[in-house]
Design an enzyme around this catalytic site. Structure first.
Site, short mmCIF file in Angstrom:
data_model
loop_
_atom_site.label_atom_id
_atom_site.label_comp_id
_atom_site.label_asym_id
_atom_site.label_seq_id
_atom_site.Cartn_x
_atom_site.Cartn_y
_atom_site.Cartn_z
N ASP A 20 0.83 -1.21 0.00
CA ASP A 20 0.00 0.00 0.00
C ASP A 20 0.86 1.27 0.00
O ASP A 20 1.94 1.27 0.58
CB ASP A 20 -0.92 -0.02 1.23
CG ASP A 20 -2.11 0.89 1.06
OD1 ASP A 20 -2.32 1.40 -0.06
OD2 ASP A 20 -2.82 1.12 2.04
N GLY A 21 0.35 2.31 -0.62
CA GLY A 21 1.00 3.62 -0.55
C GLY A 21 1.58 4.12 -1.85
O GLY A 21 2.22 5.17 -1.87
N ASN A 22 1.36 3.41 -2.95
CA ASN A 22 1.92 3.85 -4.24
C ASN A 22 1.37 5.22 -4.66
O ASN A 22 2.12 6.08 -5.12
CB ASN A 22 1.57 2.86 -5.35
CG ASN A 22 2.25 1.52 -5.18
OD1 ASN A 22 3.18 1.41 -4.41
ND2 ASN A 22 1.77 0.51 -5.88
N ARG A 24 0.02 7.65 -2.83
CA ARG A 24 0.51 8.75 -1.98
C ARG A 24 1.98 9.06 -2.26
O ARG A 24 2.40 10.21 -2.27
CB ARG A 24 0.32 8.38 -0.49
CG ARG A 24 -1.09 8.65 0.01
CD ARG A 24 -1.34 7.99 1.32
NE ARG A 24 -1.48 6.54 1.18
CZ ARG A 24 -1.33 5.68 2.17
NH1 ARG A 24 -1.01 6.11 3.37
NH2 ARG A 24 -1.51 4.39 1.96
N TRP A 25 2.75 8.01 -2.52
CA TRP A 25 4.18 8.21 -2.84
C TRP A 25 4.30 9.13 -4.05
O TRP A 25 5.10 10.06 -4.07
CB TRP A 25 4.81 6.85 -3.11
CG TRP A 25 6.28 6.88 -3.41
CD1 TRP A 25 7.30 6.76 -2.52
CD2 TRP A 25 6.89 7.04 -4.70
NE1 TRP A 25 8.52 6.82 -3.16
CE2 TRP A 25 8.29 6.99 -4.52
CE3 TRP A 25 6.41 7.20 -6.00
CZ2 TRP A 25 9.21 7.10 -5.57
CZ3 TRP A 25 7.31 7.33 -7.06
CH2 TRP A 25 8.69 7.27 -6.83
N HIS A 37 2.71 3.40 -8.91
CA HIS A 37 2.56 1.97 -9.19
C HIS A 37 3.79 1.44 -9.94
O HIS A 37 4.24 0.33 -9.66
CB HIS A 37 1.29 1.71 -10.02
CG HIS A 37 0.03 2.06 -9.28
ND1 HIS A 37 -0.21 1.65 -7.99
CD2 HIS A 37 -1.06 2.79 -9.64
CE1 HIS A 37 -1.40 2.11 -7.60
NE2 HIS A 37 -1.93 2.81 -8.57
N SER A 66 -10.51 -7.43 -5.60
CA SER A 66 -11.83 -7.45 -6.27
C SER A 66 -12.46 -6.07 -6.19
O SER A 66 -13.29 -5.71 -7.03
CB SER A 66 -12.77 -8.44 -5.57
OG SER A 66 -12.11 -9.59 -5.14
N ARG A 71 -11.95 1.88 -8.60
CA ARG A 71 -11.07 3.05 -8.81
C ARG A 71 -11.42 3.74 -10.13
O ARG A 71 -12.08 3.14 -10.99
CB ARG A 71 -9.60 2.60 -8.83
CG ARG A 71 -9.18 2.13 -7.48
CD ARG A 71 -7.69 1.91 -7.38
NE ARG A 71 -7.38 1.62 -5.99
CZ ARG A 71 -6.22 1.84 -5.40
NH1 ARG A 71 -5.22 2.34 -6.09
NH2 ARG A 71 -6.03 1.57 -4.13
N LEU A 131 11.58 -20.01 -4.87
CA LEU A 131 10.46 -19.24 -4.31
C LEU A 131 9.18 -19.39 -5.15
O LEU A 131 9.24 -19.29 -6.38
CB LEU A 131 10.87 -17.75 -4.27
CG LEU A 131 9.83 -16.78 -3.74
CD1 LEU A 131 9.74 -16.86 -2.21
CD2 LEU A 131 10.18 -15.34 -4.14
N ARG A 188 1.78 -5.18 5.95
CA ARG A 188 1.10 -4.14 5.17
C ARG A 188 1.88 -2.84 5.31
O ARG A 188 2.14 -2.39 6.43
CB ARG A 188 -0.34 -3.92 5.67
CG ARG A 188 -1.04 -2.84 4.84
CD ARG A 188 -2.51 -2.68 5.17
NE ARG A 188 -3.10 -1.75 4.22
CZ ARG A 188 -4.36 -1.78 3.81
NH1 ARG A 188 -5.17 -2.72 4.26
NH2 ARG A 188 -4.84 -0.90 2.96
N ILE A 195 -6.87 -5.66 7.10
CA ILE A 195 -6.57 -6.80 6.24
C ILE A 195 -7.21 -6.60 4.86
O ILE A 195 -6.81 -7.23 3.88
CB ILE A 195 -7.01 -8.12 6.92
CG1 ILE A 195 -6.18 -8.31 8.21
CG2 ILE A 195 -6.81 -9.33 6.00
CD1 ILE A 195 -6.40 -9.60 8.94
C1 FPP Z 1 -1.83 0.09 -3.45
O1 FPP Z 1 -1.42 1.43 -3.42
C2 FPP Z 1 -1.27 -0.59 -4.63
C3 FPP Z 1 -1.99 -1.17 -5.64
C4 FPP Z 1 -3.47 -1.19 -5.68
C5 FPP Z 1 -1.33 -1.77 -6.80
C6 FPP Z 1 -0.06 -2.52 -6.50
C7 FPP Z 1 0.48 -3.08 -7.75
C8 FPP Z 1 1.78 -3.07 -8.08
C9 FPP Z 1 2.88 -2.56 -7.23
C10 FPP Z 1 2.16 -3.72 -9.38
C11 FPP Z 1 2.41 -5.17 -9.13
C12 FPP Z 1 2.80 -5.85 -10.35
C13 FPP Z 1 3.24 -7.14 -10.36
C14 FPP Z 1 3.61 -7.77 -11.63
C15 FPP Z 1 3.31 -7.96 -9.13
P1 FPP Z 1 -2.53 2.58 -3.49
O2 FPP Z 1 -2.74 2.97 -4.89
O3 FPP Z 1 -3.76 2.13 -2.76
O4 FPP Z 1 -1.80 3.72 -2.69
P2 FPP Z 1 -2.48 4.87 -1.83
O5 FPP Z 1 -3.09 4.21 -0.62
O6 FPP Z 1 -1.32 5.74 -1.48
O7 FPP Z 1 -3.49 5.55 -2.71
#
Ligand code: FPP
Length: 246
Positions: A20-22, A24-25, A37, A66, A71, A131, A188, A195
């Protein structure tokens, strides 16, 4: 990448992560959410490598829930594209690093092109015995329990088993990856302590670990911190401390 083995500490066999956090980053840097992402994929690669080096057997990542269909359309589209390009690019590295890939979730909702890539990638890495990387995509814990209930109900209707004979083992065996032990450690990132419909059945006795770090900033140092914390915990599975210590 430099890595050290956490000396003789108990390493979790199965690690499950909500990344989580992509968003906001990216927003913190004045960038669009998809930049977060994309950066998150780099963290996936690092975490996968460290898990392999540390002797983790199974790594399960929550890539798309799901509920993520809710979004904005543009973000969903971008996530699908990223999933496609990341899979396409990383699968060779996985093959080389002896990683076996498995996608868990209802992939029938994805485009035919993505479904084919998923099947091909799984096939390409099927003989690897290092793995096991499970990527949860269009996955939800309630979905998984529901589809298991349907399978058991169908068997009951067919007269193969009586409802009163259904056991927890039958239920576990009907979930989407019954050959894998439950997660030992759940991580997380991103500061939320939920969860969020991940592995609901499987996390009944899983140790939980949360951190504020946003996923693109997460890496080896914090992963090893989580492992170290896990190694110090006593898992009682309903028993009392003295019984476990015996
Ligand atoms: C949550 O951050 C992240 C996701 C919903 C997507 C995660 C997916 C990836 C990192 C790509 C994975 C790819 C492979 C091939 C495994 P958010 O968008 O909810 O962040 P936020 O809470 O800051 O808005």
């Amino acid at each position: 990448m430099p890595s050290r083995k956490t000396s003789r500490e108990r390493i979790p066999e199965h690690v499950a992560i909500i990344m989580d956090g992509n968003g906001r980053w990216a927003q913190n840097r004045g960038k669009p959410r998809h930049a977060g992402h994309r950066a998150g994929v780099e963290t996936v690669r690092e975490v996968m490598e460290v898990c392999g080096q540390q002797g983790v057997r199974i790594l399960t990542l929550f890539a798309f829930s799901s509920e993520n269909w809710r979004r904005p359309k543009t973000e969903v589209k971008m996530l699908m594209e990223l999933f496609f390009t990341a899979l396409n690019r990383e699968v060779r590295r996985m093959k080389k690093r002896n990683v076996r890939l498995r996608i868990i979730g209802d992939i029938s909702a994805f485009s035919n092109k993505l479904q084919k890539l998923i099947r091909d990638s799984e096939r390409l890495t099927a003989d690897n015995d290092g793995l096991l990387l499970q990527v949860a995509a269009n996955y939800g814990g309630r979905w998984d329990i529901t589809q298991a209930a349907r399978k058991l109900a169908a068997r009951a209707v067919a007269g193969e088993l009586r409802p009163e004979d259904i056991t927890e083992e039958d239920m576990a065996a009907s979930l989407s990856f019954p050959d894998v032990p439950d997660p030992d450690l759940f991580i997380r990132t991103g500061g939320e302590m939920r969860i969020s419909n991940f592995l609901l059945w499987q996390c009944a006795y899983t140790e939980l670990w949360f951190c504020d770090t946003l996923w693109p900033d997460f890496g080896e140092r914090e992963l090893l911190e989580a492992f170290h914390d896990y190694a110090g915990r006593q898992r009682r599975f309903g028993r009392i401390a003295e019984q476990v210590e015996e």
